[in-house]
Scaffold this active site. Structure first.
Site, PDB file in Angstrom:
ATOM      1  NE  ARG A 194     -55.509   3.420 -48.914  1.00  6.62           N
ATOM      2  CZ  ARG A 194     -54.551   3.980 -49.650  1.00  6.62           C
ATOM      3  NH1 ARG A 194     -53.739   3.243 -50.387  1.00  6.62           N
ATOM      4  NH2 ARG A 194     -54.410   5.292 -49.685  1.00  6.62           N
ATOM      5  CG  HIS A 203     -55.200   3.116 -58.370  1.00  6.57           C
ATOM      6  ND1 HIS A 203     -54.392   2.217 -59.025  1.00  6.57           N
ATOM      7  CD2 HIS A 203     -55.418   4.127 -59.222  1.00  6.57           C
ATOM      8  CE1 HIS A 203     -54.140   2.685 -60.231  1.00  6.57           C
ATOM      9  NE2 HIS A 203     -54.753   3.840 -60.378  1.00  6.57           N
ATOM     10  CG  ASP A 211     -57.914  11.855 -45.770  1.00  5.15           C
ATOM     11  OD1 ASP A 211     -57.912  11.745 -47.016  1.00  5.15           O
ATOM     12  OD2 ASP A 211     -57.614  12.923 -45.197  1.00  5.15           O
TER      13      ASP A 211
HETATM   14  P1  ITT Z   1     -61.015   9.185 -51.870  1.00  9.84           P
HETATM   15  O1  ITT Z   1     -61.053  10.418 -51.015  1.00  9.84           O
HETATM   16  O2  ITT Z   1     -62.120   9.114 -52.868  1.00  9.84           O
HETATM   17  O3  ITT Z   1     -60.906   7.921 -51.073  1.00  9.84           O
HETATM   18  P2  ITT Z   1     -58.399  10.219 -52.680  1.00  9.84           P
HETATM   19  O4  ITT Z   1     -57.579   9.944 -53.904  1.00  9.84           O
HETATM   20  O5  ITT Z   1     -58.814  11.626 -52.405  1.00  9.84           O
HETATM   21  O6  ITT Z   1     -59.654   9.223 -52.730  1.00  9.84           O
HETATM   22  P3  ITT Z   1     -56.987  10.353 -50.113  1.00  9.84           P
HETATM   23  O7  ITT Z   1     -57.731  11.601 -49.820  1.00  9.84           O
HETATM   24  O8  ITT Z   1     -56.937   9.311 -49.045  1.00  9.84           O
HETATM   25  O9  ITT Z   1     -57.577   9.659 -51.452  1.00  9.84           O
HETATM   26  O10 ITT Z   1     -55.505  10.612 -50.495  1.00  9.84           O
HETATM   27  C1  ITT Z   1     -55.011  11.887 -50.759  1.00  9.84           C
HETATM   28  C2  ITT Z   1     -53.911  11.817 -51.779  1.00  9.84           C
HETATM   29  O11 ITT Z   1     -52.779  11.173 -51.181  1.00  9.84           O
HETATM   30  C3  ITT Z   1     -54.239  11.006 -53.041  1.00  9.84           C
HETATM   31  O12 ITT Z   1     -54.875  11.796 -53.994  1.00  9.84           O
HETATM   32  C4  ITT Z   1     -52.852  10.576 -53.476  1.00  9.84           C
HETATM   33  O13 ITT Z   1     -52.206  11.630 -54.164  1.00  9.84           O
HETATM   34  C5  ITT Z   1     -52.124  10.391 -52.146  1.00  9.84           C
HETATM   35  N1  ITT Z   1     -52.142   8.976 -51.738  1.00  9.84           N
HETATM   36  C6  ITT Z   1     -53.057   8.361 -50.945  1.00  9.84           C
HETATM   37  N2  ITT Z   1     -52.745   7.067 -50.771  1.00  9.84           N
HETATM   38  C7  ITT Z   1     -51.608   6.845 -51.486  1.00  9.84           C
HETATM   39  C8  ITT Z   1     -50.792   5.721 -51.726  1.00  9.84           C
HETATM   40  O14 ITT Z   1     -51.090   4.523 -51.222  1.00  9.84           O
HETATM   41  N3  ITT Z   1     -49.720   5.873 -52.493  1.00  9.84           N
HETATM   42  C9  ITT Z   1     -49.402   7.065 -53.031  1.00  9.84           C
HETATM   43  N4  ITT Z   1     -50.118   8.174 -52.872  1.00  9.84           N
HETATM   44  C10 ITT Z   1     -51.220   8.078 -52.107  1.00  9.84           C
END
Ligand code: ITT
Length: 193
Positions: free
Chosen positions: A177, A11, A68
């Protein structure tokens, strides 16, 4: 221009590619032969972005960036914050995370929250940080099926709809983002003039 984006989240990859536009081609860790999960063990968003980007740079020697993101809820003292991915369980269980957040917000009047993204770019071995924030509120039920993560619970300031009720373009225009990536793009374009 090719650049490595240190994520395994499909995503995120498509959101970021849409903001970067055609001038940039994103390469995934897997496409560079990095198959394992990239460690994220720091206690801040910036620390995790730096750790992910460094990990990839050390293995490939190529310019790369990582983001992150955390959801920071005011009434919960900024939680889940840096623990957003593992709020309810050890894995990335979006449904369980949303259920726990709704439970912890039951009866709470102050619904203010924000998403915050930290991006770390490593270019020629040097680190550059970019940030993006969107303010909003946590509603009391899930709404919408677009996006991912906490999107069904978050309405950005000035909107009645959640991120999960918006198209990818609409979310990117105002999201944490989207904002952080536009700052990254402005920097890269200035550098490559
Ligand atoms: P990567 O580390 O592989 O990039 P991740 O899913 O772990 O992927 P993050 O650590 O950046 O991504 O994000 C932590 C959590 O925050 C993620 O699992 C989502 O639950 C939430 N999150 C991040 N971006 C979001 C968004 O744009 N909308 C809603 N929830 C989001």
């Amino acid at each position: 221009m090719k650049i490595i984006f240190a994520t395994n989240n499909a995503h995120k990859l498509s959101e970021v590619q849409a903001v970067l536009g055609e001038g940039f081609e994103l390469v995934t860790p897997r496409q560079c032969g990095v198959e394992e999960e990239i460690p994220e063990t720091a206690d801040t968003l910036e620390g995790n972005a730096r750790q992910k980007a460094r990990y990839l740079y050390e293995r490939t020697g190529l310019d790369c960036f990582a983001d992150d993101t955390g959801l920071e809820v005011e009434a919960l003292g900024g939680a889940p914050g840096v623990h957003s991915a593992r709020y309810a369980t050890d894995g990335h269980d979006f449904a369980a995370n949303n259920r726990l957040l709704l439970k912890n917000m039951e009866g709470v009047a102050n619904r203010r929250a924000r998403f915050r993204t930290a991006i770390c770019l490593i270019e020629g071995g040097e680190e550059h940080l970019f940030e993006g924030i969107v303010e909003g509120h946590i509603i009391d039920h899930e709404a919408g099926s677009e996006g991912f993560g906490y999107d069904p619970l978050f309405t950005p300031e000035g909107f009645e709809r959640t991120f999960a009720e918006m198209s990818a373009e609409e979310k990117n225009d105002i999201s944490h983002r989207g904002r952080a990536v536009r700052r990254l793009v402005a920097y890269l374009q200035e550098r490559n003039k």
